[in-house]
Design a protein around this motif. Structure first.
Motif, mmCIF file in Angstrom:
data_model
loop_
_atom_site.group_PDB
_atom_site.id
_atom_site.type_symbol
_atom_site.label_atom_id
_atom_site.label_comp_id
_atom_site.label_asym_id
_atom_site.label_seq_id
_atom_site.Cartn_x
_atom_site.Cartn_y
_atom_site.Cartn_z
ATOM 1 N N ALA A 263 0.827 -1.208 0.000
ATOM 2 C CA ALA A 263 0.000 0.000 0.000
ATOM 3 C C ALA A 263 0.863 1.260 0.000
ATOM 4 C CB ALA A 263 -0.923 -0.013 1.217
ATOM 5 N N ILE A 264 1.951 1.251 0.742
ATOM 6 C CA ILE A 264 2.841 2.423 0.781
ATOM 7 C C ILE A 264 3.510 2.639 -0.571
ATOM 8 C CG2 ILE A 264 4.943 3.339 1.825
ATOM 9 C CD1 ILE A 264 4.142 1.928 4.419
ATOM 10 N N ILE A 265 4.002 1.572 -1.172
ATOM 11 C CA ILE A 265 4.689 1.706 -2.463
ATOM 12 C C ILE A 265 3.737 2.189 -3.548
ATOM 13 C CG2 ILE A 265 5.830 0.396 -4.297
ATOM 14 C CD1 ILE A 265 7.169 -1.279 -2.158
ATOM 15 N N TYR A 266 2.526 1.677 -3.585
ATOM 16 C CA TYR A 266 1.580 2.130 -4.611
ATOM 17 C C TYR A 266 1.064 3.532 -4.322
ATOM 18 C CZ TYR A 266 1.337 -1.902 -7.645
ATOM 19 O OH TYR A 266 1.644 -2.862 -8.573
ATOM 20 N N THR A 267 1.096 3.960 -3.076
ATOM 21 C CA THR A 267 0.784 5.366 -2.795
ATOM 22 C C THR A 267 1.865 6.276 -3.371
ATOM 23 O OG1 THR A 267 -0.372 4.722 -0.771
ATOM 24 C CG2 THR A 267 0.321 7.019 -0.956
ATOM 25 N N LEU A 268 3.119 5.864 -3.273
ATOM 26 C CA LEU A 268 4.201 6.626 -3.897
ATOM 27 C C LEU A 268 4.068 6.631 -5.414
ATOM 28 C CD1 LEU A 268 7.238 5.463 -1.709
ATOM 29 C CD2 LEU A 268 5.960 7.605 -1.558
ATOM 30 N N PHE A 269 3.639 5.509 -5.980
ATOM 31 C CA PHE A 269 3.388 5.473 -7.419
ATOM 32 C C PHE A 269 2.260 6.435 -7.802
ATOM 33 C CE2 PHE A 269 5.783 1.449 -7.874
ATOM 34 C CZ PHE A 269 6.438 1.724 -9.069
ATOM 35 N N LEU A 270 1.255 6.542 -6.958
ATOM 36 C CA LEU A 270 0.166 7.479 -7.233
ATOM 37 C C LEU A 270 0.661 8.923 -7.214
ATOM 38 C CD1 LEU A 270 -2.863 7.890 -7.720
ATOM 39 C CD2 LEU A 270 -3.174 7.920 -5.231
ATOM 40 N N VAL A 271 1.550 9.236 -6.284
ATOM 41 C CA VAL A 271 2.151 10.577 -6.255
ATOM 42 C C VAL A 271 2.947 10.823 -7.535
ATOM 43 C CG1 VAL A 271 3.791 12.056 -5.039
ATOM 44 C CG2 VAL A 271 2.236 10.616 -3.743
ATOM 45 N N TYR A 272 3.740 9.856 -7.937
ATOM 46 C CA TYR A 272 4.577 9.986 -9.143
ATOM 47 C C TYR A 272 3.725 10.189 -10.393
ATOM 48 C CZ TYR A 272 7.810 8.486 -12.828
ATOM 49 O OH TYR A 272 8.559 8.412 -13.979
ATOM 50 N N ASN A 273 2.700 9.374 -10.576
ATOM 51 C CA ASN A 273 1.864 9.480 -11.778
ATOM 52 C C ASN A 273 1.004 10.734 -11.769
ATOM 53 O OD1 ASN A 273 2.701 7.039 -13.039
ATOM 54 N ND2 ASN A 273 1.439 5.884 -11.603
ATOM 55 N N THR A 274 0.597 11.198 -10.594
ATOM 56 C CA THR A 274 -0.170 12.434 -10.530
ATOM 57 C C THR A 274 0.671 13.627 -10.924
ATOM 58 O OG1 THR A 274 -1.540 11.498 -8.756
ATOM 59 C CG2 THR A 274 -1.613 13.873 -9.048
ATOM 60 N N GLN A 275 1.923 13.665 -10.490
ATOM 61 C CA GLN A 275 2.801 14.773 -10.886
ATOM 62 C C GLN A 275 3.176 14.694 -12.368
ATOM 63 O OE1 GLN A 275 6.161 15.301 -8.291
ATOM 64 N NE2 GLN A 275 4.913 16.365 -6.784
ATOM 65 N N LEU A 276 3.265 13.503 -12.926
ATOM 66 C CA LEU A 276 3.428 13.388 -14.377
ATOM 67 C C LEU A 276 2.221 13.970 -15.107
ATOM 68 C CD1 LEU A 276 4.891 9.800 -14.940
ATOM 69 C CD2 LEU A 276 6.097 11.971 -15.127
ATOM 70 N N LEU A 277 1.068 13.818 -14.513
ATOM 71 C CA LEU A 277 -0.163 14.331 -15.115
ATOM 72 C C LEU A 277 -0.225 15.859 -15.039
ATOM 73 C CD1 LEU A 277 -3.032 13.501 -16.244
ATOM 74 C CD2 LEU A 277 -3.808 13.681 -13.887
ATOM 75 N N ILE A 278 0.234 16.431 -13.933
ATOM 76 C CA ILE A 278 0.169 17.880 -13.759
ATOM 77 C C ILE A 278 1.051 18.595 -14.773
ATOM 78 C CG2 ILE A 278 0.650 19.759 -12.153
ATOM 79 C CD1 ILE A 278 -0.069 17.848 -9.884
ATOM 80 N N GLY A 279 2.280 18.117 -14.948
ATOM 81 C CA GLY A 279 3.107 18.639 -16.017
ATOM 82 C C GLY A 279 4.009 19.798 -15.680
ATOM 83 N N ASN A 280 4.117 20.245 -14.438
ATOM 84 C CA ASN A 280 5.014 21.344 -14.096
ATOM 85 C C ASN A 280 6.227 20.859 -13.333
ATOM 86 O OD1 ASN A 280 3.679 20.610 -11.814
ATOM 87 N ND2 ASN A 280 3.157 22.673 -11.140
ATOM 88 N N ARG A 281 6.656 19.643 -13.628
ATOM 89 C CA ARG A 281 7.828 19.062 -12.971
ATOM 90 C C ARG A 281 8.866 18.695 -14.032
ATOM 91 N NH1 ARG A 281 4.951 20.865 -9.612
ATOM 92 N NH2 ARG A 281 4.450 20.016 -7.540
ATOM 93 N N GLU A 282 9.887 17.975 -13.591
ATOM 94 C CA GLU A 282 10.967 17.609 -14.511
ATOM 95 C C GLU A 282 10.465 16.734 -15.656
ATOM 96 O OE1 GLU A 282 15.259 15.227 -14.360
ATOM 97 O OE2 GLU A 282 14.187 15.739 -12.507
ATOM 98 N N LEU A 283 9.575 15.798 -15.353
ATOM 99 C CA LEU A 283 9.005 14.914 -16.368
ATOM 100 C C LEU A 283 7.510 15.128 -16.425
ATOM 101 C CD1 LEU A 283 10.925 11.595 -15.567
ATOM 102 C CD2 LEU A 283 11.489 13.301 -17.305
ATOM 103 N N ALA A 284 6.923 14.907 -17.592
ATOM 104 C CA ALA A 284 5.482 15.057 -17.778
ATOM 105 C C ALA A 284 5.061 14.216 -18.973
ATOM 106 C CB ALA A 284 5.102 16.518 -17.992
ATOM 107 N N ILE A 285 3.794 13.832 -18.983
ATOM 108 C CA ILE A 285 3.255 13.099 -20.121
ATOM 109 C C ILE A 285 2.555 14.079 -21.055
ATOM 110 C CG2 ILE A 285 3.011 10.945 -18.854
ATOM 111 C CD1 ILE A 285 0.116 11.534 -18.422
ATOM 112 N N SER A 286 2.484 13.703 -22.312
ATOM 113 C CA SER A 286 1.896 14.576 -23.317
ATOM 114 C C SER A 286 0.384 14.705 -23.116
ATOM 115 C CB SER A 286 2.187 14.015 -24.718
ATOM 116 O OG SER A 286 1.485 14.737 -25.706
ATOM 117 N N PRO A 287 -0.195 15.866 -23.418
ATOM 118 C CA PRO A 287 -1.650 16.012 -23.295
ATOM 119 C C PRO A 287 -2.438 15.075 -24.196
ATOM 120 C CG PRO A 287 -0.600 18.164 -23.379
ATOM 121 C CD PRO A 287 0.469 17.154 -23.684
ATOM 122 N N GLU A 288 -1.799 14.489 -25.204
ATOM 123 C CA GLU A 288 -2.497 13.550 -26.073
ATOM 124 C C GLU A 288 -2.612 12.156 -25.462
ATOM 125 O OE1 GLU A 288 -0.459 13.522 -29.743
ATOM 126 O OE2 GLU A 288 -1.010 15.581 -30.301
#
Length: 325
Positions: free
Chosen positions: A271-296
């Motif tokens: 549960a702790i590790i997947y919570t960290l994964f949720l933080v990582y993927n959410t910040q990829l979604l936001i897009g104002n960090r070092e890495l981001a996913i494309s809006p497409e």
């Protein structure tokens, strides 16, 4: 050292006895000084001391840049300024730059809304299936009686997940990715419902409530914090490998009925590790960090968040189920 004869004469001697070398004659007291030479600088010319370059009394525009390897044609005509990457001498380019930034921000916001709408639909389907498998007794008995359907859904889940990961770009003619995402959602929902049917209703409700609180807290944290978790991809990969190894060891140990509390520890770590994964993927979604996913790639964004949420629920369900027992 020089001798006294070779030393230069004093000021009085040089002034009254000009025979000591070619020292310039000093004007006598009371004599008028010659007027300074006059000059009139032309436009684009810089005034300077007389005789600085030959007999000219002005700096030529290219004179200050004259040096070996520099041609007069390369003289800059304006001094460059920096203002957010746009020259200050052209306000129109500044307006274009700001409008571009505004458009990119609006595109990112629309992308986030689309991802969370898809995610909300997936979570609604999953928890509806879990509720049916938990409250409807015939369905619960059917799932427990025929475990083969669970393993079939696991195979569908794995195959469709690999296809969606490899084909992240959306199709233009027909939304095949959306269809695959729907199949994936049904498969994972059936798996979650089948697992929930083995636990008590109280444990399922507790797991749902804790999962909702964790997901909301993580989302608010990711939108507010300045800490960049997108640079921790390597650490999360290592954590996922360790979780898999711990899961294999736990399955082997529990098969011999050793260390019964090891299953709860494994679920808490998961549960702790997947919570960290949720933080990582959410910040990829936001897009104002070092890495981001494309809006497409809205399919990939919704897929990653959905998998994290469901795994958090399943791990917390194991902890709460072991606690209620």
């Amino acid at each position: 050292m020089t001798s006294k004869i070779d030393s230069p004469p004093s000021y009085e001697d040089a002034l009254h006895h000009p025979k000591y070398g070619d020292y310039p004659q000093q004007p006598q007291h009371g004599s008028s000084l010659p007027p300074p030479p006059s000059y009139s600088p032309s436009p684009g010319m810089y005034p300077g001391p007389p005789g600085y370059w030959g007999q000219d009394d002005v700096y030529r525009q290219t004179g200050m840049w004259a040096a070996p390897g520099f041609s007069p044609s390369t003289v800059p005509t304006t001094i460059p300024t920096l203002s957010a990457g746009v020259p200050a001498s052209n306000p129109g380019e500044m307006e274009d730059f700001l409008s571009t930034q505004w458009e990119s921000t609006s595109i990112r916001h629309a992308f986030i809304r689309k991802v969370y709408l898809i995610l909300a639909a997936q979570i609604a389907v999953t928890f509806s299936v879990v509720a049916v498998f938990t409250f409807v007794e015939p369905v619960k008995l059917f799932v427990i009686t025929y475990p083969g359907i669970y393993w079939a859904s696991l195979v569908v889940y794995f195959v469709v997940y690999c296809i969606l990961i490899c084909c992240k770009e959306p199709r233009r003619r027909f939304p095949w990715n959306l269809v695959l995402l729907g199949i994936f959602t049904v498969a994972l929902s059936y798996m979650s419902g089948a697992i929930s049917s083995y636990y008590e209703t109280k444990a399922v409700f507790v797991a749902m409530g804790i999962t909702a609180v964790v997901c909301i807290a993580v989302t608010i944290f990711c939108f507010q914090t300045k800490v960049d978790f997108t640079s921790c991809g390597g650490f999360l990969s290592i954590a996922a490998i360790l979780l898999m190894i711990i899961g294999i060891v736990t399955a082997i140990v529990l098969s011999f009925q050793y260390v019964p509390w090891l299953h709860m520890l494994y679920a808490a770590i998961g549960a702790i590790i997947y919570t960290l994964f949720l933080v990582y993927n959410t910040q990829l979604l936001i897009g104002n960090r070092e890495l981001a996913i494309s809006p497409e790639e809205y399919i990939y964004g919704a897929l990653s968040l959905y998998v994290d949420v469901v795994h958090i629920f399943l791990f917390i369900l194991q902890v709460s189920g072991a606690a209620t027992e």
